[in-house]
Design a protein around this motif. Structure first.
Motif, PDB file in Angstrom:
ATOM      1  N   ILE A  41      35.940  43.029  27.856  1.00  0.00           N
ATOM      2  CA  ILE A  41      36.586  42.952  29.171  1.00  0.00           C
ATOM      3  C   ILE A  41      37.115  41.541  29.417  1.00  0.00           C
ATOM      4  O   ILE A  41      38.240  41.354  29.903  1.00  0.00           O
ATOM      5  CB  ILE A  41      35.621  43.396  30.288  1.00  0.00           C
ATOM      6  N   GLY A  42      36.332  40.539  29.055  1.00  0.00           N
ATOM      7  CA  GLY A  42      36.778  39.155  29.211  1.00  0.00           C
ATOM      8  C   GLY A  42      38.007  38.845  28.371  1.00  0.00           C
ATOM      9  O   GLY A  42      38.942  38.178  28.833  1.00  0.00           O
ATOM     10  N   LEU A  43      38.022  39.335  27.147  1.00  0.00           N
ATOM     11  CA  LEU A  43      39.181  39.113  26.274  1.00  0.00           C
ATOM     12  C   LEU A  43      40.426  39.823  26.805  1.00  0.00           C
ATOM     13  O   LEU A  43      41.533  39.278  26.733  1.00  0.00           O
ATOM     14  CB  LEU A  43      38.866  39.564  24.848  1.00  0.00           C
ATOM     15  N   LEU A  44      40.249  41.022  27.345  1.00  0.00           N
ATOM     16  CA  LEU A  44      41.374  41.736  27.950  1.00  0.00           C
ATOM     17  C   LEU A  44      41.931  40.971  29.158  1.00  0.00           C
ATOM     18  O   LEU A  44      43.142  40.931  29.376  1.00  0.00           O
ATOM     19  CB  LEU A  44      40.962  43.147  28.367  1.00  0.00           C
ATOM     20  N   ALA A  45      41.040  40.359  29.913  1.00  0.00           N
ATOM     21  CA  ALA A  45      41.480  39.573  31.072  1.00  0.00           C
ATOM     22  C   ALA A  45      42.235  38.324  30.617  1.00  0.00           C
ATOM     23  O   ALA A  45      43.305  38.012  31.167  1.00  0.00           O
ATOM     24  CB  ALA A  45      40.277  39.187  31.932  1.00  0.00           C
ATOM     25  N   LEU A  46      41.716  37.632  29.636  1.00  0.00           N
ATOM     26  CA  LEU A  46      42.388  36.428  29.128  1.00  0.00           C
ATOM     27  C   LEU A  46      43.758  36.750  28.555  1.00  0.00           C
ATOM     28  O   LEU A  46      44.690  35.951  28.669  1.00  0.00           O
ATOM     29  CB  LEU A  46      41.520  35.740  28.081  1.00  0.00           C
ATOM     30  N   LYS A  47      43.878  37.908  27.938  1.00  0.00           N
ATOM     31  CA  LYS A  47      45.143  38.334  27.318  1.00  0.00           C
ATOM     32  C   LYS A  47      46.264  38.425  28.349  1.00  0.00           C
ATOM     33  O   LYS A  47      47.425  38.198  28.027  1.00  0.00           O
ATOM     34  CB  LYS A  47      44.928  39.687  26.643  1.00  0.00           C
ATOM     35  N   GLU A  48      45.943  38.736  29.590  1.00  0.00           N
ATOM     36  CA  GLU A  48      46.958  38.922  30.627  1.00  0.00           C
ATOM     37  C   GLU A  48      47.475  37.610  31.219  1.00  0.00           C
ATOM     38  O   GLU A  48      48.482  37.604  31.916  1.00  0.00           O
ATOM     39  CB  GLU A  48      46.414  39.804  31.756  1.00  0.00           C
ATOM     40  N   HIS A  49      46.785  36.508  30.965  1.00  0.00           N
ATOM     41  CA  HIS A  49      47.178  35.223  31.549  1.00  0.00           C
ATOM     42  C   HIS A  49      48.178  34.487  30.673  1.00  0.00           C
ATOM     43  O   HIS A  49      48.032  34.446  29.451  1.00  0.00           O
ATOM     44  CB  HIS A  49      45.947  34.328  31.751  1.00  0.00           C
ATOM     45  N   LYS A  50      49.168  33.887  31.329  1.00  0.00           N
ATOM     46  CA  LYS A  50      50.067  32.984  30.628  1.00  0.00           C
ATOM     47  C   LYS A  50      49.325  31.670  30.396  1.00  0.00           C
ATOM     48  O   LYS A  50      48.365  31.354  31.102  1.00  0.00           O
ATOM     49  CB  LYS A  50      51.320  32.724  31.459  1.00  0.00           C
ATOM     50  N   SER A  69      48.598  42.896  36.093  1.00  0.00           N
ATOM     51  CA  SER A  69      48.832  43.841  34.998  1.00  0.00           C
ATOM     52  C   SER A  69      47.598  43.969  34.115  1.00  0.00           C
ATOM     53  O   SER A  69      46.637  43.216  34.260  1.00  0.00           O
ATOM     54  CB  SER A  69      50.027  43.367  34.158  1.00  0.00           C
ATOM     55  N   GLY A  70      47.648  44.926  33.199  1.00  0.00           N
ATOM     56  CA  GLY A  70      46.530  45.122  32.263  1.00  0.00           C
ATOM     57  C   GLY A  70      45.266  45.517  33.000  1.00  0.00           C
ATOM     58  O   GLY A  70      45.277  46.355  33.909  1.00  0.00           O
ATOM     59  N   ILE A  71      44.171  44.891  32.648  1.00  0.00           N
ATOM     60  CA  ILE A  71      42.878  45.202  33.271  1.00  0.00           C
ATOM     61  C   ILE A  71      42.867  44.834  34.753  1.00  0.00           C
ATOM     62  O   ILE A  71      42.127  45.403  35.548  1.00  0.00           O
ATOM     63  CB  ILE A  71      41.726  44.532  32.500  1.00  0.00           C
ATOM     64  N   TYR A  72      43.733  43.898  35.146  1.00  0.00           N
ATOM     65  CA  TYR A  72      43.843  43.503  36.552  1.00  0.00           C
ATOM     66  C   TYR A  72      44.439  44.614  37.412  1.00  0.00           C
ATOM     67  O   TYR A  72      44.401  44.530  38.633  1.00  0.00           O
ATOM     68  CB  TYR A  72      44.679  42.225  36.687  1.00  0.00           C
ATOM     69  N   THR A  73      44.955  45.655  36.800  1.00  0.00           N
ATOM     70  CA  THR A  73      45.439  46.818  37.530  1.00  0.00           C
ATOM     71  C   THR A  73      44.267  47.571  38.159  1.00  0.00           C
ATOM     72  O   THR A  73      44.401  48.201  39.199  1.00  0.00           O
ATOM     73  CB  THR A  73      46.198  47.771  36.583  1.00  0.00           C
ATOM     74  N   VAL A  75      40.792  46.103  38.316  1.00  0.00           N
ATOM     75  CA  VAL A  75      39.756  45.217  38.841  1.00  0.00           C
ATOM     76  C   VAL A  75      40.383  43.853  39.131  1.00  0.00           C
ATOM     77  O   VAL A  75      41.079  43.300  38.283  1.00  0.00           O
ATOM     78  CB  VAL A  75      38.612  45.054  37.813  1.00  0.00           C
ATOM     79  N   ARG A  76      40.094  43.313  40.322  1.00  0.00           N
ATOM     80  CA  ARG A  76      40.661  42.009  40.685  1.00  0.00           C
ATOM     81  C   ARG A  76      39.970  40.845  39.975  1.00  0.00           C
ATOM     82  O   ARG A  76      40.558  39.786  39.814  1.00  0.00           O
ATOM     83  CB  ARG A  76      40.559  41.791  42.202  1.00  0.00           C
ATOM     84  N   HIS A  77      38.734  41.021  39.576  1.00  0.00           N
ATOM     85  CA  HIS A  77      37.973  39.922  38.985  1.00  0.00           C
ATOM     86  C   HIS A  77      37.307  40.352  37.669  1.00  0.00           C
ATOM     87  O   HIS A  77      36.077  40.379  37.563  1.00  0.00           O
ATOM     88  CB  HIS A  77      36.916  39.436  39.975  1.00  0.00           C
ATOM     89  N   PRO A  78      38.096  40.668  36.657  1.00  0.00           N
ATOM     90  CA  PRO A  78      37.502  41.125  35.399  1.00  0.00           C
ATOM     91  C   PRO A  78      36.692  40.055  34.674  1.00  0.00           C
ATOM     92  O   PRO A  78      35.760  40.387  33.946  1.00  0.00           O
ATOM     93  CB  PRO A  78      38.709  41.573  34.564  1.00  0.00           C
ATOM     94  N   MET A  79      37.004  38.792  34.893  1.00  0.00           N
ATOM     95  CA  MET A  79      36.205  37.743  34.245  1.00  0.00           C
ATOM     96  C   MET A  79      34.791  37.705  34.829  1.00  0.00           C
ATOM     97  O   MET A  79      33.825  37.499  34.103  1.00  0.00           O
ATOM     98  CB  MET A  79      36.881  36.374  34.376  1.00  0.00           C
ATOM     99  N   TYR A  80      34.665  37.912  36.122  1.00  0.00           N
ATOM    100  CA  TYR A  80      33.335  37.970  36.731  1.00  0.00           C
ATOM    101  C   TYR A  80      32.580  39.196  36.219  1.00  0.00           C
ATOM    102  O   TYR A  80      31.380  39.130  35.939  1.00  0.00           O
ATOM    103  CB  TYR A  80      33.417  38.020  38.256  1.00  0.00           C
TER     104      TYR A  80
END
Length: 143
Positions: A41-50, A69-73, A75-80
């Motif tokens: 989940i953390g890697l998916l969240a990082l993937k969405e960031h420029k 976009s991506g997992i942020y679609t 959950v607002r806080h996938p890193m947490y």
């Protein structure tokens, strides 16, 4: 200053949870599976960031972009969520009251950090209000 304290507390709790303190592993496979799921989940969240858009502190960086976009679609806080799942996996592996007490303290810390970050985003970007209505904070379709 509040951001630095929250991040420092978060990392201190994680550090304490990583220390096995002589306990034997209890549920290695289940805990490892949860831990790996959290990392994914953390890697998916990082993937969405420029590049340069990600911030470990809840402060809003100058010129940052709202990621939806991506997992942020979902959950607002996938890193947490990633941190909580990963540390829950560790707590299952070492399965002690100490680990679960630290997990609860980590959860409270991350919730305080999350609500603080959301209050900053509401002031920083009007599109965040619309994004709030479309997504959940930590658990898709639940919270």
């Amino acid at each position: 200053m509040k951001s630095k304290i929250l991040v420092g507390l978060q990392f201190f709790i994680i550090f304490l949870m990583i220390l096995p303190l002589g306990t034997k592993t209890q549920h290695l496979y289940l805990g490892s599976l949860i831990l790996i799921f959290g990392i994914i989940i953390g890697l998916l969240a990082l993937k969405e960031h420029k590049s340069g858009n990600f911030n470990i502190r809840p402060d809003i960086k100058e010129n940052c972009e709202l990621v939806t976009s991506g997992i942020y679609t979902y959950v607002r806080h996938p890193m947490y969520l990633s941190v909580l799942l990963s540390m829950f996996g560790l707590a299952v592996i070492y399965f002690t009251y100490y680990e679960f007490a630290l997990l609860v303290i980590l959860l409270i810390t991350l919730l305080v950090k999350l609500f603080y970050e959301e209050s900053l985003w509401k002031c920083h970007n009007p599109a965040y209000i619309e994004y709030l209505q479309k997504t959940k904070r930590l658990l898709p379709f639940v919270f």
